[in-house]
Scaffold this motif. Structure first.
Motif, short mmCIF file in Angstrom:
data_model
loop_
_atom_site.label_atom_id
_atom_site.label_comp_id
_atom_site.label_asym_id
_atom_site.label_seq_id
_atom_site.Cartn_x
_atom_site.Cartn_y
_atom_site.Cartn_z
N SER A 199 0.86 -1.19 0.00
CA SER A 199 0.00 0.00 0.00
C SER A 199 0.89 1.24 0.00
CB SER A 199 -0.96 0.01 1.19
OG SER A 199 -0.27 -0.01 2.43
N PHE A 200 0.39 2.29 -0.66
CA PHE A 200 1.17 3.51 -0.88
C PHE A 200 0.47 4.68 -0.20
CE2 PHE A 200 1.49 0.72 -4.64
CZ PHE A 200 2.85 0.45 -4.64
N HIS A 201 1.16 5.37 0.69
CA HIS A 201 0.52 6.34 1.58
C HIS A 201 0.96 7.78 1.30
CE1 HIS A 201 -1.12 3.05 4.09
NE2 HIS A 201 -0.07 2.42 3.59
N ALA A 202 0.08 8.72 1.66
CA ALA A 202 0.31 10.14 1.38
C ALA A 202 1.54 10.69 2.08
CB ALA A 202 -0.93 10.95 1.77
N SER A 203 1.97 10.04 3.15
CA SER A 203 3.17 10.46 3.87
C SER A 203 4.45 10.08 3.13
CB SER A 203 3.19 9.79 5.25
OG SER A 203 3.11 8.38 5.09
N GLY A 204 4.30 9.35 2.03
CA GLY A 204 5.47 8.87 1.30
C GLY A 204 5.94 7.51 1.79
N ILE A 205 5.14 6.92 2.68
CA ILE A 205 5.48 5.59 3.20
C ILE A 205 4.85 4.52 2.30
CG2 ILE A 205 5.14 3.96 5.13
CD1 ILE A 205 5.20 6.35 7.02
N CYS B 47 -1.97 -0.11 12.90
CA CYS B 47 -2.72 1.08 13.33
C CYS B 47 -1.84 2.03 14.15
CB CYS B 47 -3.96 0.67 14.12
SG CYS B 47 -5.24 -0.08 13.08
N GLU B 48 -0.96 1.46 14.96
CA GLU B 48 -0.02 2.30 15.72
C GLU B 48 0.96 2.99 14.78
OE1 GLU B 48 1.58 -0.53 18.45
OE2 GLU B 48 -0.14 -0.40 19.83
N ASP B 49 1.47 2.26 13.81
CA ASP B 49 2.44 2.84 12.86
C ASP B 49 1.82 3.95 12.02
OD1 ASP B 49 4.43 1.10 13.72
OD2 ASP B 49 4.12 -0.34 12.08
N PHE B 50 0.54 3.78 11.67
CA PHE B 50 -0.11 4.75 10.78
C PHE B 50 -1.12 5.64 11.52
CE2 PHE B 50 1.68 1.76 7.79
CZ PHE B 50 2.10 2.58 6.75
N ASN C 17 9.47 7.93 0.72
CA ASN C 17 10.34 8.35 1.83
C ASN C 17 10.80 7.19 2.69
OD1 ASN C 17 10.02 11.10 1.15
ND2 ASN C 17 8.07 11.17 2.24
N GLU C 18 9.93 6.18 2.80
CA GLU C 18 10.23 5.10 3.76
C GLU C 18 9.44 3.86 3.35
OE1 GLU C 18 9.62 4.17 8.55
OE2 GLU C 18 8.99 6.11 7.75
N ILE C 19 10.02 2.68 3.64
CA ILE C 19 9.29 1.42 3.44
C ILE C 19 9.15 0.74 4.79
CG2 ILE C 19 9.35 -0.87 2.36
CD1 ILE C 19 10.85 0.44 -0.01
N ILE C 20 7.91 0.46 5.18
CA ILE C 20 7.66 -0.31 6.41
C ILE C 20 7.35 -1.73 5.98
CG2 ILE C 20 6.19 -0.59 8.44
CD1 ILE C 20 5.75 2.38 8.54
N ASP C 21 8.16 -2.65 6.44
CA ASP C 21 8.09 -4.04 5.98
C ASP C 21 7.61 -4.94 7.12
OD1 ASP C 21 8.55 -6.60 5.03
OD2 ASP C 21 10.44 -6.09 4.06
#
Length: 310
Positions: free
Chosen positions: A83-89, A167-170, A120-124
């Protein structure tokens, strides 16, 4: 914060067929008595027609061709692994079926950057696979981006602890419930949240009958109503025609579109269609082969791109 986007990523299949590894708990799948080559050709035709319909409405569709190797029969459903998020994550998810893990491709991130998007970042989250814990992207997670909530029907493919970690991460409030369907007279968990529920800007399409627990059902309804969503209910029968598997997107001139398969559209009643059309135009395309063999529909084929422009 926008709930919907005008840009989606889609993967054109090369080896599409019924995936024996996902069939174990995806009860929407049926075996077609066709050779795999024929199935893939039909799926490609449906895919190309669907992309054409979306582009004709002004939706920005980034199409990436799948690869012959490794064997990834479900690659047409990219929303489950990323998934691609507005924060660049960018979030990358752990998948239930081992052969679906092969769908994850870093080169797709390069493609998006070539289209002017910034990562900006990848959360894996994929290390969870080693623990037998899964969370299949926007198949499992339905975000209300405006109200910072995330809805999740728990299943083999949506683990509660990992969902809460997401949910905590986002920075989302988790709305957790169990959703079921009747299979051979038995109530079994629905494999993905996005087949029983669709979240739009001003409304939600949902099969409330699938939430057997009255307290859980009431909680979901309360959250939706509190956030000003009109609730458009579908039946379990309509859900089996993929009427829950819709996605709202933005087309030309900021036009709001509700995208679904033709099977889903034809399962809706005139009143339901009218309720959706109060909010946006309906766009549908025939996806019969993909739905029958893949057990997923229009929404599963579209990975929304919310990334900022570089």
């Amino acid at each position: 914060m926008m709930q919907i986007t005008n840009t989606i990523l889609m993967i054109r299949p090369v080896n599409f067929r019924m995936n024996e590894q996902t069939a174990v708990n995806n009860y929407f799948m049926e075996d077609l008595d066709l050779k795999n080559q024929t199935i893939n050709k039909k799926a490609q035709e449906e895919f190309d027609a669907f992309v054409s319909v979306l582009r004709s409405k002004g939706v920005q569709v980034i199409v990436v061709e799948d690869r012959k190797e490794p064997d990834t029969p479900d690659s047409i459903f990219p929303n489950n692994w990323v998934s691609f998020h507005a924060s660049g994550i960018v979030a990358v998810y752990p998948m239930f079926a081992e052969n679906r893990r092969l769908e994850r491709r870093d080169d797709i991130f390069d493609t998006l950057e070539q289209h002017g998007f910034k990562i900006n970042e990848i959360i894996d989250y994929t290390a969870a696979e080693q623990e037998g814990v899964f969370l299949e992207g926007t198949g499992s997670i339905l975000k209300d981006r405006v109200h910072q909530k995330a809805y999740c029907a728990l299943s083999d493919r949506a683990h509660e602890d990992l969902f809460i970690e997401f949910c905590e991460d986002f920075d989302c409030f988790p709305v957790i419930f169990n959703a079921y369907q009747t299979v051979n007279g038995e109530r079994l968990p629905i494999y993905h949240t996005n087949v029983m529920m669709a979240m739009a800007e001003d409304f939600a399409v949902i099969c409330l009958d699938s939430i057997d627990d009255k307290t859980e059902r009431k909680n979901v309804v309360q959250h939706l109503k509190k956030d000003g969503k009109e609730i458009i209910e579908i039946t379990e029968e309509q859900m089996h025609h993929f009427a829950g598997n819709m996605l709202q997107v933005i087309g030309a001139n900021e036009q709001r579109l509700m995208v679904m398969s033709s099977q889903a559209y034809h399962s809706l009643s005139p009143a339901q269609i009218k309720n959706i059309e109060k909010h946006c135009e309906i766009v549908h395309s025939t996806l019969d082969t993909i739905e029958t063999c893949g057990g997923g529909s229009a929404r599963c084929m579209m990975a929304e791109v919310f990334l900022p422009k570089a």
